[in-house]
Design an enzyme around this catalytic site. Structure first.
Site, mmCIF file in Angstrom:
data_model
loop_
_atom_site.group_PDB
_atom_site.id
_atom_site.type_symbol
_atom_site.label_atom_id
_atom_site.label_comp_id
_atom_site.label_asym_id
_atom_site.label_seq_id
_atom_site.Cartn_x
_atom_site.Cartn_y
_atom_site.Cartn_z
ATOM 1 N N GLU A 226 22.333 -29.168 -13.715
ATOM 2 C CA GLU A 226 22.223 -30.631 -13.703
ATOM 3 C C GLU A 226 20.837 -30.907 -13.160
ATOM 4 O O GLU A 226 20.585 -30.651 -11.980
ATOM 5 C CB GLU A 226 23.249 -31.252 -12.749
ATOM 6 C CG GLU A 226 24.681 -30.805 -12.963
ATOM 7 C CD GLU A 226 25.277 -31.389 -14.209
ATOM 8 O OE1 GLU A 226 24.804 -32.447 -14.647
ATOM 9 O OE2 GLU A 226 26.194 -30.773 -14.755
ATOM 10 N N CYS B 282 20.186 -38.829 -9.135
ATOM 11 C CA CYS B 282 19.860 -38.236 -10.429
ATOM 12 C C CYS B 282 20.264 -39.169 -11.565
ATOM 13 O O CYS B 282 19.730 -39.079 -12.658
ATOM 14 C CB CYS B 282 20.570 -36.907 -10.564
ATOM 15 S SG CYS B 282 22.329 -37.033 -10.242
HETATM 16 P P1 NAP Z 1 14.820 -28.627 -6.211
HETATM 17 O O1 NAP Z 1 13.589 -28.534 -5.418
HETATM 18 O O2 NAP Z 1 14.793 -28.139 -7.598
HETATM 19 O O3 NAP Z 1 15.925 -27.861 -5.372
HETATM 20 C C1 NAP Z 1 17.244 -27.806 -5.805
HETATM 21 C C2 NAP Z 1 17.957 -26.667 -5.122
HETATM 22 O O4 NAP Z 1 17.417 -25.434 -5.571
HETATM 23 C C3 NAP Z 1 17.770 -26.658 -3.608
HETATM 24 O O5 NAP Z 1 18.967 -26.229 -3.014
HETATM 25 C C4 NAP Z 1 16.692 -25.635 -3.422
HETATM 26 O O6 NAP Z 1 16.708 -25.059 -2.142
HETATM 27 C C5 NAP Z 1 17.072 -24.637 -4.461
HETATM 28 N N1 NAP Z 1 16.017 -23.717 -4.842
HETATM 29 C C6 NAP Z 1 14.716 -23.975 -5.023
HETATM 30 N N2 NAP Z 1 14.088 -22.854 -5.402
HETATM 31 C C7 NAP Z 1 15.014 -21.872 -5.449
HETATM 32 C C8 NAP Z 1 14.987 -20.484 -5.756
HETATM 33 N N3 NAP Z 1 13.870 -19.891 -6.114
HETATM 34 N N4 NAP Z 1 16.140 -19.793 -5.706
HETATM 35 C C9 NAP Z 1 17.297 -20.376 -5.364
HETATM 36 N N5 NAP Z 1 17.374 -21.696 -5.045
HETATM 37 C C10 NAP Z 1 16.258 -22.433 -5.095
HETATM 38 O O7 NAP Z 1 15.356 -30.102 -6.272
HETATM 39 P P2 NAP Z 1 15.547 -31.130 -5.063
HETATM 40 O O8 NAP Z 1 14.187 -31.537 -4.632
HETATM 41 O O9 NAP Z 1 16.487 -30.640 -4.047
HETATM 42 O O10 NAP Z 1 16.260 -32.328 -5.810
HETATM 43 C C11 NAP Z 1 15.563 -33.313 -6.520
HETATM 44 C C12 NAP Z 1 15.707 -33.116 -7.986
HETATM 45 O O11 NAP Z 1 17.047 -32.836 -8.300
HETATM 46 C C13 NAP Z 1 15.358 -34.350 -8.777
HETATM 47 O O12 NAP Z 1 14.554 -33.971 -9.840
HETATM 48 C C14 NAP Z 1 16.677 -34.867 -9.289
HETATM 49 O O13 NAP Z 1 16.626 -35.516 -10.524
HETATM 50 C C15 NAP Z 1 17.488 -33.640 -9.387
HETATM 51 N N6 NAP Z 1 18.893 -33.936 -9.199
HETATM 52 C C16 NAP Z 1 19.708 -33.816 -10.245
HETATM 53 C C17 NAP Z 1 21.043 -34.095 -10.089
HETATM 54 C C18 NAP Z 1 21.995 -33.977 -11.245
HETATM 55 O O14 NAP Z 1 23.210 -34.040 -11.038
HETATM 56 N N7 NAP Z 1 21.498 -33.799 -12.430
HETATM 57 C C19 NAP Z 1 21.549 -34.484 -8.862
HETATM 58 C C20 NAP Z 1 20.676 -34.603 -7.801
HETATM 59 C C21 NAP Z 1 19.329 -34.317 -7.980
HETATM 60 P P3 NAP Z 1 15.587 -25.447 -1.054
HETATM 61 O O15 NAP Z 1 15.796 -26.879 -0.727
HETATM 62 O O16 NAP Z 1 15.901 -24.557 0.091
HETATM 63 O O17 NAP Z 1 14.273 -25.187 -1.686
#
Ligand code: NAP
Length: 684
Positions: free
Chosen positions: A255, A294
């Site tokens: 997602e 999101c």
């Molecule tokens: P993100 O930076 O992509 O991080 C998402 C998750 O992935 C976090 O738990 C992060 O952990 C983890 N992660 C990052 N790099 C990783 C790796 N190499 N290996 C394993 N895990 C890893 O996104 P975010 O900043 O938290 O969220 C914002 C984004 O999420 C926005 O673009 C939003 O649109 C999207 N979003 C989508 C939805 C949906 O349902 N579609 C819902 C909410 C948000 P760390 O924090 O420890 O880096």
């Protein structure tokens, strides 16, 4: 304070301090986070060795009861979650979505599990498939839980809901989970997991938590595991391409970002209810959770002739939004999750400005109530306008994950459709119109690009759940940029954690395997009429064959008189014969169902408490006066209803004529008393 992970049934601190997480409101340190030193291979092994077997030995109903107990327990502890949630920048209303919304997802899955899944370990997917001439070899699709672990990687914006919306279907499926919250708000997830652990409701190994990075976790997974990711498209794409995920075909669902749109219909001009509803919804989506949703509306697709009025109305409404300390009752919008997130939003806006102009808001200067504007991650609403949206790229590509949206004017409905599709796949879209034709046209044109579409007008406005709220009952996910995944959607969401298998074999063997009787399987004739047996005594396959009854013309006339149904096919020989399906007067289908009950019912007081409906009723062949019918009634499925003194028994029913041809087939649904309840009834 150091956040701890919950691994192999123990709370474990990272070996080093790791980064310090700061309050979104005042920049004060909250905790440090590190998973350094965790053994991820051992965590996966523990989930497989301990968590999976513990969950799989439970039935769906037992797991559903477990979710309910968990939801109740968390409800009792929620004050502490609300208190800490403020530090993430969330207002009380934002926290309600995250905390109460998450817990209510557990409740919904618990209810659905008990109502829609069997009290068994196998889920039967659809009716049996007839694949042989004589019916000795049939097919049946089933779902069984995967034998691995579900790795849930969540985004920062909903530290509670994000965990619980994935956990509910996973646990109901019978699969253990390892949850990895986004670091910046992991302290709230950690608190909730502590509460879950203290409640001691889940079997050992059902839930583990990683606070910090996931190390080599993904390298430990195989074809029995699932990764459910929520976050940015960049991270999602990276993880999806992890060599081990590809090599082992690990189920991966994502997602991700989404440039969700709201479309104002051409009829919804200023002054209409739909125009006002659209304005309300946009303001709500820009400000709730400070736009860090999101599903938030990022693109506002409006008729060119209405767009100036829309911008002016939105600007008026946004100017009333009070930004500040989320703990204060005086404010409408809290902070972003971190200072880094604020810089991220500013930088995304600078990309959007290249192809549009800011028509409301200021990215640097704004008033903040009861907080320090620099120490806290505050950011006021920004509205942009892009005059040439058909040729611009940025509004359809750049997601500013904050209180930001862009107005995109369209010249005709075809352009509106194309603009919506330029998002290249979204989680949610909303349409504001009172014109059903506009709604249908837009739905057909843009539904393939959306996981969810909300049609809002004056008739549903009061009860509408709104553009941005995913519901446990409905699918959440979307194609393309939105990640191509799907979650929730009621029981559909449970199946992501199970394997669908097509079984082929004899009806008897499939019946023994699935605990649902299939036509052609062995029948057992109990010594007594099956309606004399208590719920415990009835066995799947118990069958009653009734005597025959002749259907007469008098029966048909008396039934017509009694019911008032004088349809010509029952009452007029010549007219009935003109009908291509009949060669003369035929019995009412409902009379056949009643006459069948007259044949199979056992009248005196007994364990059958009530008939609560029929399923799958089909009239297969006409019955003419003079035909003789009889019934076979077989126990197809039993579902115990814990604590109610009865269980539901479904009877496969076949009404046949004198030639042995089926004339009506259906499932009779009854509630049958347990032995204890029966004693109570007889004693009373
Ligand atoms: P993100 O930076 O992509 O991080 C998402 C998750 O992935 C976090 O738990 C992060 O952990 C983890 N992660 C990052 N790099 C990783 C790796 N190499 N290996 C394993 N895990 C890893 O996104 P975010 O900043 O938290 O969220 C914002 C984004 O999420 C926005 O673009 C939003 O649109 C999207 N979003 C989508 C939805 C949906 O349902 N579609 C819902 C909410 C948000 P760390 O924090 O420890 O880096």
């Amino acid at each position: 304070m150091r956040l701890e992970s919950f691994a192999e049934g123990q709370w474990v601190a990272g070996r080093d301090d790791g980064p310090v997480l700061l309050s979104a409101v005042n920049g004060e340190p909250i905790a440090s986070i590190s998973s350094h030193g965790l053994n991820f291979a051992d965590m996966v092994a523990y989930a497989r060795r301990v968590g999976g077997p513990g969950l799989r030995k439970m039935t769906f109903h037992q797991r559903a009861a477990m979710l309910k107990a968990l939801a109740k327990g968390l409800m009792e502890n929620k004050k502490a979650f609300y208190a800490l949630s403020t530090s993430t920048g969330a207002t009380r209303a934002d926290s309600w979505v995250d905390i109460d919304g998450g817990i209510s997802t557990l409740f919904v899955y618990s209810g659905k599990g008990r109502r829609e899944l069997p009290d068994d370990q196998v889920y039967i997917d659809g009716p049996p498939e007839i694949i042989s001439r004589n019916g000795t070899f049939v097919g049946q699709h089933i779902f069984v839980p995967l034998r691995g672990v579900a790795v849930h990687i969540n985004a920062f914006n909903f530290p509670c809901w994000g965990m619980l919306e994935k956990l509910a279907p996973t646990l109901l499926a019978g699969m253990p989970a390892i949850v990895k919250p986004a670091s910046s708000t992991a302290y709230l997830t950690e608190l909730m997991v502590r509460s879950i652990v203290d409640l001691d409701i889940l079997p050992a190994g059902a839930l583990q938590l990683i606070c910090g990075s996931t190390g080599d976790l993904l390298s430990q997974l195989d074809c029995q595991d699932v990764v459910a990711f929520t976050g940015s498209k960049t991270t999602g794409d990276k993880l999806r391409q992890h060599p081990n995920i590809l090599a082992q075909s690990v189920r991966f669902t994502a997602e991700t970002d989404s440039l969700n749109c709201a479309i104002l219909g051409p009829d919804a001009v200023a002054g209409t209810a739909e125009f006002d509803l659209c304005v309300d919804e946009i303001v709500k989506e820009i400000t709730s959770k400070a736009g860090q949703k999101c599903t938030a509306i990022r693109r506002i697709i409006a008729p060119r002739e209405s767009s100036a009025e829309l911008v002016s109305e939105l600007a008026k409404r946004l100017s009333c939004i009070r930004l500040g300390n989320p703990a204060s009752k005086e404010i409408d919008m809290g902070a972003l999750a971190s200072l880094a997130q604020r810089e991220e939003v500013r930088s995304r806006i600078s990309e959007l400005v290249a192809e549009g102009e800011i028509v409301y808001g200021d990215t640097e200067h704004f008033d903040v109530i009861d907080a320090d504007a620099e120490k806290g991650a505050f950011f006021a609403p920004v509205l942009l306008h892009c005059d040439r949206p058909m040729t611009a790229a940025a509004p359809h590509r750049v997601e500013a994950f904050g209180p930001v949206a862009t107005v995109l004017p369209y010249n005709d409905l075809g352009e509106a459709e194309e603009l919506a599709r330029k998002g290249e796949g979204s989680l949610a879209g909303s349409i504001y119109t009172y014109d059903d034709d506009v709604a249908r046209r837009l739905v057909l044109a843009i539904a393939p690009y959306h996981g969810r579409l909300v049609l809002i007008n004056r008739d549903c406005a009061e009860e509408s759940t709104g553009h941005g709220s995913p519901l446990p009952h409905l699918v959440h996910g979307g194609p393309g940029r939105a990640g191509g995944g799907e979650e929730l959607g009621g029981i559909r969401g449970v199946m992501h954690y199970m394997q669908r298998t097509a079984l082929q074999g004899t009806p008897s063997m499939l019946t023994e395997t699935t605990h649902q009787w299939i036509r052609g399987a062995r029948e057992a004739g109990p010594a007594q009429h099956p309606f004399r047996l208590t719920f415990e005594e009835i066995e799947i396959g118990h069958t009653l064959h009734t005597k025959e009854r002749e259907i007469t013309i008098e029966d048909i006339e008396r039934f017509a008189e009694l019911s008032g149904d004088h349809f010509y096919a029952h009452m007029n020989e010549d007219d009935a014969a003109r009908n291509p399906f009949f060669d003369g007067r035929v019995a009412h289908g409902y009379f056949l169902v009643s006459a069948a009950a007259g044949l199979f019912v056992d009248a005196p007081l007994g364990p059958v408490l009530a008939n609560y409906g029929l399923d799958n009723l089909r009239f297969a062949k006409p019955v003419n006066p003079g035909d003789r019918i009889k019934v076979r009634l077989t126990c197809k499925q039993k579902t115990y209803r814990e604590g109610l003194g009865y269980g539901e028994v479904c009877w496969d029913t076949d009404v046949t004529n004198q030639d042995g041809d089926s004339v009506a087939a259906y499932d009779v649904l009854t509630m049958v008393a347990t032995a204890e309840k029966m004693q109570e009834i007889l004693g009373a």
